[in-house]
Design a protein around this motif. Structure first.
Motif, PDB file in Angstrom:
ATOM      1  N   GLY A  39     -29.716 -17.103  11.143  1.00 63.55           N
ATOM      2  CA  GLY A  39     -29.755 -15.733  11.634  1.00 63.55           C
ATOM      3  C   GLY A  39     -29.119 -14.714  10.715  1.00 63.55           C
ATOM      4  N   ARG A  40     -28.515 -15.166   9.604  1.00 59.02           N
ATOM      5  CA  ARG A  40     -27.841 -14.235   8.682  1.00 59.02           C
ATOM      6  C   ARG A  40     -28.519 -14.189   7.317  1.00 59.02           C
ATOM      7  NH1 ARG A  40     -22.817 -12.911  10.117  1.00 59.02           N
ATOM      8  NH2 ARG A  40     -23.408 -10.999   9.033  1.00 59.02           N
ATOM      9  N   VAL A  41     -29.685 -14.834   7.204  1.00 63.28           N
ATOM     10  CA  VAL A  41     -30.355 -14.958   5.908  1.00 63.28           C
ATOM     11  C   VAL A  41     -31.779 -14.426   6.017  1.00 63.28           C
ATOM     12  CG1 VAL A  41     -31.193 -16.589   4.144  1.00 63.28           C
ATOM     13  CG2 VAL A  41     -28.964 -16.965   5.253  1.00 63.28           C
ATOM     14  N   GLU A  42     -32.231 -13.726   4.985  1.00 58.91           N
ATOM     15  CA  GLU A  42     -33.623 -13.336   4.880  1.00 58.91           C
ATOM     16  C   GLU A  42     -34.115 -13.646   3.468  1.00 58.91           C
ATOM     17  OE1 GLU A  42     -34.382  -8.997   4.930  1.00 58.91           O
ATOM     18  OE2 GLU A  42     -32.216  -8.801   5.187  1.00 58.91           O
ATOM     19  N   ALA A  43     -35.429 -13.601   3.267  1.00 55.82           N
ATOM     20  CA  ALA A  43     -36.028 -13.923   1.981  1.00 55.82           C
ATOM     21  C   ALA A  43     -36.692 -12.691   1.386  1.00 55.82           C
ATOM     22  CB  ALA A  43     -37.046 -15.054   2.135  1.00 55.82           C
ATOM     23  N   PHE A  44     -36.501 -12.495   0.077  1.00 55.08           N
ATOM     24  CA  PHE A  44     -37.171 -11.427  -0.667  1.00 55.08           C
ATOM     25  C   PHE A  44     -38.188 -12.085  -1.609  1.00 55.08           C
ATOM     26  CE2 PHE A  44     -33.472  -8.103  -0.725  1.00 55.08           C
ATOM     27  CZ  PHE A  44     -33.622  -7.945   0.633  1.00 55.08           C
ATOM     28  N   HIS A  45     -39.440 -11.702  -1.479  1.00 49.91           N
ATOM     29  CA  HIS A  45     -40.481 -12.243  -2.354  1.00 49.91           C
ATOM     30  C   HIS A  45     -41.121 -11.105  -3.129  1.00 49.91           C
ATOM     31  CE1 HIS A  45     -43.706 -14.853  -3.775  1.00 49.91           C
ATOM     32  NE2 HIS A  45     -44.566 -13.898  -3.453  1.00 49.91           N
ATOM     33  N   VAL A  46     -41.211 -11.264  -4.456  1.00 55.96           N
ATOM     34  CA  VAL A  46     -41.835 -10.259  -5.318  1.00 55.96           C
ATOM     35  C   VAL A  46     -43.207 -10.766  -5.745  1.00 55.96           C
ATOM     36  CG1 VAL A  46     -41.656  -8.945  -7.454  1.00 55.96           C
ATOM     37  CG2 VAL A  46     -39.591  -9.454  -6.127  1.00 55.96           C
ATOM     38  N   HIS A  47     -44.239 -10.020  -5.367  1.00 52.50           N
ATOM     39  CA  HIS A  47     -45.616 -10.323  -5.740  1.00 52.50           C
ATOM     40  C   HIS A  47     -45.883  -9.591  -7.048  1.00 52.50           C
ATOM     41  CE1 HIS A  47     -49.975 -10.250  -5.815  1.00 52.50           C
ATOM     42  NE2 HIS A  47     -50.071 -10.958  -4.690  1.00 52.50           N
TER      43      HIS A  47
END
Length: 322
Positions: A39-47
């Motif tokens: 609940g404290r983590v998110e993901a950043f994805h660069v296309h």
């Protein structure tokens, strides 16, 4: 250091974003972080938009994040390089700009300050080898720091002491899928040639090379910090912009250290060795009041402005011919 030990030692400020490409390294990092801080983590994805498989990468990342229950933010960019520009450098700058933009969105919903990157021990060795091949100084030989500040964000590299094979073994034991970027096998990129040809040779000749290269990088980083402290002290004594006569009282090596620091900190300019040597020669020649000084450095120019060095972002206007 193995993967679990590295993750146990990782203590970022939360909430945390993981730079997630879908490859093995960022996958392992995301899975471990999501399990440790639910609940404290998110993901950043660069296309990046550089290859046809980029859409497949994004779909894969979305599917994994859905299974993990991790929010995914995607930034689409055009990371093509300009003529004469390194493709790797162009893509790297575009990625950091994307992370900063994604973090700004995240800040609207919470104080996101930390981003985790998946670079590992093999990446660190490649960075040191690249620096050596370019004749880099201490700043280059220091390679990638475990923690750095950029655009108001703190970037962490918790896996710098973990070999790539250890990360893949960790994922395989847990049956976690990842994707292989086909560009990683393209021999046109220097890093790929180092990975495919040089690292196996180093493994045979020096089995502990990852640890010893990392140790050398840490020594270089410590020495670079000392040079930066000395440059700050010297700049305080000669003034900013630097006084030419005060500079001339210093050794050439000390002048070079001060000028590199001043140009980078005040003007964002990193001169080449040839450019800096020419600047030092011109400073040494400034022995009379009327002696001029003019040299192009990076995207700007350094000129004599009375008793001090001046900086222009572009060439100063020329006087009309009479």
């Amino acid at each position: 250091m193995n993967f679990d030990q590295a993750m146990a030692a990782f203590e970022p400020a939360l909430p945390l974003a993981v730079a997630y490409s879908g490859g093995a390294d960022s996958t392992a990092l995301l899975v471990a972080c999501a399990a440790r801080w639910p609940g404290r983590v998110e993901a950043f994805h660069v296309h990046h938009g550089l290859q046809a498989a980029a859409d497949d990468f994004e779909r894969h990342c979305a599917a994994v994040c859905e299974r993990l229950g991790v929010p995914l933010r995607v930034q689409r960019i055009d990371a093509r390089h300009m003529p004469g520009e390194s493709p790797e450098d162009a893509a790297r700058r575009a990625r950091y700009a994307s992370f900063a933009a994604l973090a700004t969105v995240g800040r609207e919903q919470g104080a996101l300050e930390s981003i985790a990157l998946g670079q590992h021990a093999d990446d660190q060795v490649e960075t040191v080898v690249l620096a050596l091949s370019r004749g880099a100084g201490l700043a280059g030989l220091a390679a990638m720091p475990p923690v750095m500040e950029r655009d108001g964000l703190r970037y962490h590299r918790p896996l710098l002491a973990v070999p790539a094979a250890e990360i893949r073994a960790w994922l395989t034991a847990r049956e976690v899928p990842w994707i292989e970027d086909p560009s990683n096998a393209d021999p046109r990129y220097t890093r790929n040639r180092i990975r495919a040809e040089l690292l196996p040779a180093l493994e045979r000749a020096f089995p502990q090379f990852r640890a010893t290269f990392a140790r050398s990088a840490r020594h270089a980083a410590q020495a670079q910090l000392l040079l930066a402290e000395l440059a700050q002290q010297d700049l305080a004594s000669v003034g900013s912009p630097p006084d030419i006569k005060a500079l001339q009282q210093m050794s050439r090596a000390r002048q070079a250290n001060l000028l590199r620091h001043w140009l980078l900190e005040a003007h964002g300019c990193t001169p080449s060795t040839v450019q800096l040597d020419e600047l030092l020669d011109q400073i040494a020649a400034c022995t009379t009041r009327g002696h001029g000084l003019h040299i192009k450095l990076g995207a700007g120019f350094v000129e004599r402005q009375g008793p001090v060095l001046g900086w222009y972002n572009s060439a100063p206007p020329t006087k009309p011919l009479r």
